[in-house]
Design a protein around this motif. Structure first.
Motif, PDB file in Angstrom:
ATOM      1  N   VAL A 172       0.855  -1.181   0.000  1.00  0.00           N
ATOM      2  CA  VAL A 172       0.000   0.000   0.000  1.00  0.00           C
ATOM      3  C   VAL A 172       0.887   1.227   0.000  1.00  0.00           C
ATOM      4  O   VAL A 172       2.092   1.162   0.274  1.00  0.00           O
ATOM      5  N   SER A 173       0.287   2.364  -0.315  1.00  0.00           N
ATOM      6  CA  SER A 173       0.963   3.655  -0.246  1.00  0.00           C
ATOM      7  C   SER A 173       0.006   4.626   0.428  1.00  0.00           C
ATOM      8  O   SER A 173      -1.032   4.978  -0.129  1.00  0.00           O
ATOM      9  N   GLU A 174       0.343   5.015   1.625  1.00  0.00           N
ATOM     10  CA  GLU A 174      -0.526   5.909   2.381  1.00  0.00           C
ATOM     11  C   GLU A 174      -0.094   7.354   2.203  1.00  0.00           C
ATOM     12  O   GLU A 174       1.089   7.645   2.061  1.00  0.00           O
ATOM     13  N   PRO A 175      -1.097   8.282   2.145  1.00  0.00           N
ATOM     14  CA  PRO A 175      -2.496   8.067   2.470  1.00  0.00           C
ATOM     15  C   PRO A 175      -3.413   7.790   1.278  1.00  0.00           C
ATOM     16  O   PRO A 175      -4.582   7.481   1.471  1.00  0.00           O
ATOM     17  N   GLY A 176      -2.952   7.921   0.065  1.00  0.00           N
ATOM     18  CA  GLY A 176      -3.874   7.901  -1.069  1.00  0.00           C
ATOM     19  C   GLY A 176      -4.233   6.537  -1.618  1.00  0.00           C
ATOM     20  O   GLY A 176      -5.245   6.377  -2.293  1.00  0.00           O
ATOM     21  N   PHE A 177      -3.402   5.512  -1.329  1.00  0.00           N
ATOM     22  CA  PHE A 177      -3.612   4.216  -1.963  1.00  0.00           C
ATOM     23  C   PHE A 177      -3.567   3.107  -0.920  1.00  0.00           C
ATOM     24  O   PHE A 177      -2.606   2.334  -0.843  1.00  0.00           O
ATOM     25  N   GLY A 178      -4.624   3.049  -0.113  1.00  0.00           N
ATOM     26  CA  GLY A 178      -4.752   1.994   0.885  1.00  0.00           C
ATOM     27  C   GLY A 178      -5.186   0.684   0.247  1.00  0.00           C
ATOM     28  O   GLY A 178      -5.479   0.610  -0.950  1.00  0.00           O
ATOM     29  N   TRP A 179      -5.251  -0.374   1.070  1.00  0.00           N
ATOM     30  CA  TRP A 179      -5.557  -1.699   0.542  1.00  0.00           C
ATOM     31  C   TRP A 179      -6.923  -1.746  -0.140  1.00  0.00           C
ATOM     32  O   TRP A 179      -7.075  -2.421  -1.157  1.00  0.00           O
ATOM     33  N   TYR A 180      -7.905  -1.020   0.389  1.00  0.00           N
ATOM     34  CA  TYR A 180      -9.256  -1.109  -0.168  1.00  0.00           C
ATOM     35  C   TYR A 180      -9.307  -0.544  -1.587  1.00  0.00           C
ATOM     36  O   TYR A 180      -9.853  -1.169  -2.500  1.00  0.00           O
ATOM     37  N   ARG A 181      -8.703   0.633  -1.771  1.00  0.00           N
ATOM     38  CA  ARG A 181      -8.708   1.230  -3.107  1.00  0.00           C
ATOM     39  C   ARG A 181      -7.922   0.373  -4.087  1.00  0.00           C
ATOM     40  O   ARG A 181      -8.370   0.132  -5.225  1.00  0.00           O
ATOM     41  N   LEU A 182      -6.758  -0.098  -3.674  1.00  0.00           N
ATOM     42  CA  LEU A 182      -5.949  -0.917  -4.576  1.00  0.00           C
ATOM     43  C   LEU A 182      -6.661  -2.207  -4.952  1.00  0.00           C
ATOM     44  O   LEU A 182      -6.615  -2.646  -6.100  1.00  0.00           O
ATOM     45  N   ARG A 183      -7.330  -2.816  -3.995  1.00  0.00           N
ATOM     46  CA  ARG A 183      -8.023  -4.076  -4.280  1.00  0.00           C
ATOM     47  C   ARG A 183      -9.206  -3.859  -5.214  1.00  0.00           C
ATOM     48  O   ARG A 183      -9.503  -4.712  -6.052  1.00  0.00           O
ATOM     49  N   ARG A 184      -9.890  -2.725  -5.092  1.00  0.00           N
ATOM     50  CA  ARG A 184     -11.045  -2.471  -5.942  1.00  0.00           C
ATOM     51  C   ARG A 184     -10.659  -2.015  -7.342  1.00  0.00           C
ATOM     52  O   ARG A 184     -11.259  -2.426  -8.336  1.00  0.00           O
ATOM     53  N   GLU A 185      -9.638  -1.187  -7.451  1.00  0.00           N
ATOM     54  CA  GLU A 185      -9.283  -0.620  -8.748  1.00  0.00           C
ATOM     55  C   GLU A 185      -8.269  -1.470  -9.510  1.00  0.00           C
ATOM     56  O   GLU A 185      -8.226  -1.432 -10.737  1.00  0.00           O
TER      57      GLU A 185
END
Length: 319
Positions: A172-185
């Motif tokens: 992950v890359s915080e704060p903009g790319f957490g696990w939820y966003r990465l998993r969905r996109e």
């Protein structure tokens, strides 16, 4: 017999006189040819002496973590303990669903390798499923507001269903790319399965080169997770120990080996027409992008087998 020191002194003196001399272009060309010939005739002593000017290897930093010396941990509790037969640092924190970082003092990492031994013990009541979360952060800002991170979920490694097993290691890359966003996109791109276990030491190695990184576990020559395109804004920063609530995270033997950083610059512009090839579950396909840039903001359209003129947005960053 001329010594290495004398060769170096003579060469530097000649080079300095040459650089300082004002001559016409024709004469300069003649002087340069002469200098090259002199260097050719003196190849052996010059090469022997050149080691004196070799770039100093990057300094390796080691943190045995037998105690809390060298840790910056204002928002977590760090303690020196003995766990599974070795001296280490235990990190815990209060609260619900909260992550915490302990930064390694004096680190400023860009490219290279980070190695560490980590272990995890959950503190949830018996019978409550909790995969656990523990990892190593890098390129961390001083205030810990932005960072890149590889972390493990040991409890998912032996889950009953395959989908959960595939969530064992994560980037992950915080704060903009957490696990939820990465998993969905980007499904399955930034996480994968790995053989892990609770309450045991796991060797972690992270290799970083520019905008790419790889995660290796337990000395394997094959990476467990490959990231092509780190999402973070920053190209360098501190190294940190990362953990979560409802658990005890243990760390020892951190070793940071810097490499010569890649020179990442935006030498051109993203604006314009782009022909591209991409991979998907349906195989490889071609597409066309029309892009515009306003500062760091990128907008445009995407046209291909899955649609025409679809709006897209993005960010323009170094590398």
């Amino acid at each position: 017999m001329i010594t290495r020191r004398e060769v170096v002194r003579l060469f530097c003196s000649a080079a300095a006189r040459f650089a300082a001399t004002s001559i016409d272009p024709h004469a300069r060309g003649i002087r340069m040819i002469t200098l090259k010939r002199w260097l050719s005739c003196s190849a052996v002593p010059i090469l022997a002496a050149s080691g004196l000017f070799a770039e100093t290897p990057p300094r390796v930093q080691t943190f045995p973590l037998r105690d809390t010396t060298g840790l910056i941990a204002p928002k977590v509790k760090a303690e020196a303990v003995n766990y599974l037969g070795r001296k280490s640092v235990r990190i815990t924190m209060d609260g619900e669903d909260r992550e915490g970082l302990a930064l390694l003092e004096g680190t400023d990492f860009q490219d290279g390798a980070i190695e560490a031994d980590i272990a995890l013990k959950t503190t949830v009541p018996p019978g409550v499923r909790y995969p656990g979360f523990v990892g190593i952060a890098f390129r961390v800002r001083p205030d810990a507001s932005h960072y890149e991170l590889f972390y493990l979920r040991p409890g998912n490694s032996e889950a009953a269903d395959q989908a959960m097993r595939n969530h064992a290691v994560q980037y992950v890359s915080e704060p903009g790319f957490g696990w939820y966003r990465l998993r969905r996109e980007w499904p399955w791109v930034y996480e994968s399965h790995a053989e892990l276990a609770m309450e045991t030491w796991t060797k972690v190695r992270i290799e970083v080169a520019g905008r790419a990184a790889k995660l290796y576990l337990n000395g394997s020559a094959k990476p467990s997770l490959v990231v092509d395109g780190l999402k973070g804004e920053d190209l360098h920063g501190a190294v940190g120990l990362w953990s979560f609530t409802y658990e005890e995270a243990y760390f020892s033997n951190v070793r940071i080996t810097p490499a010569v950083p890649q020179n990442l610059k935006n030498g051109s512009d993203v604006a314009g027409s782009w022909e591209m090839q991409y991979s998907s579950d349906a195989g490889g396909m071609g597409a066309l992008m029309e892009l515009r840039r306003d500062g760091n903001k990128v907008t445009g359209t995407w046209s291909g087998p899955l649609g025409k003129g679809r709006a897209i947005t993005g960010a323009w960053r170094n590398g």
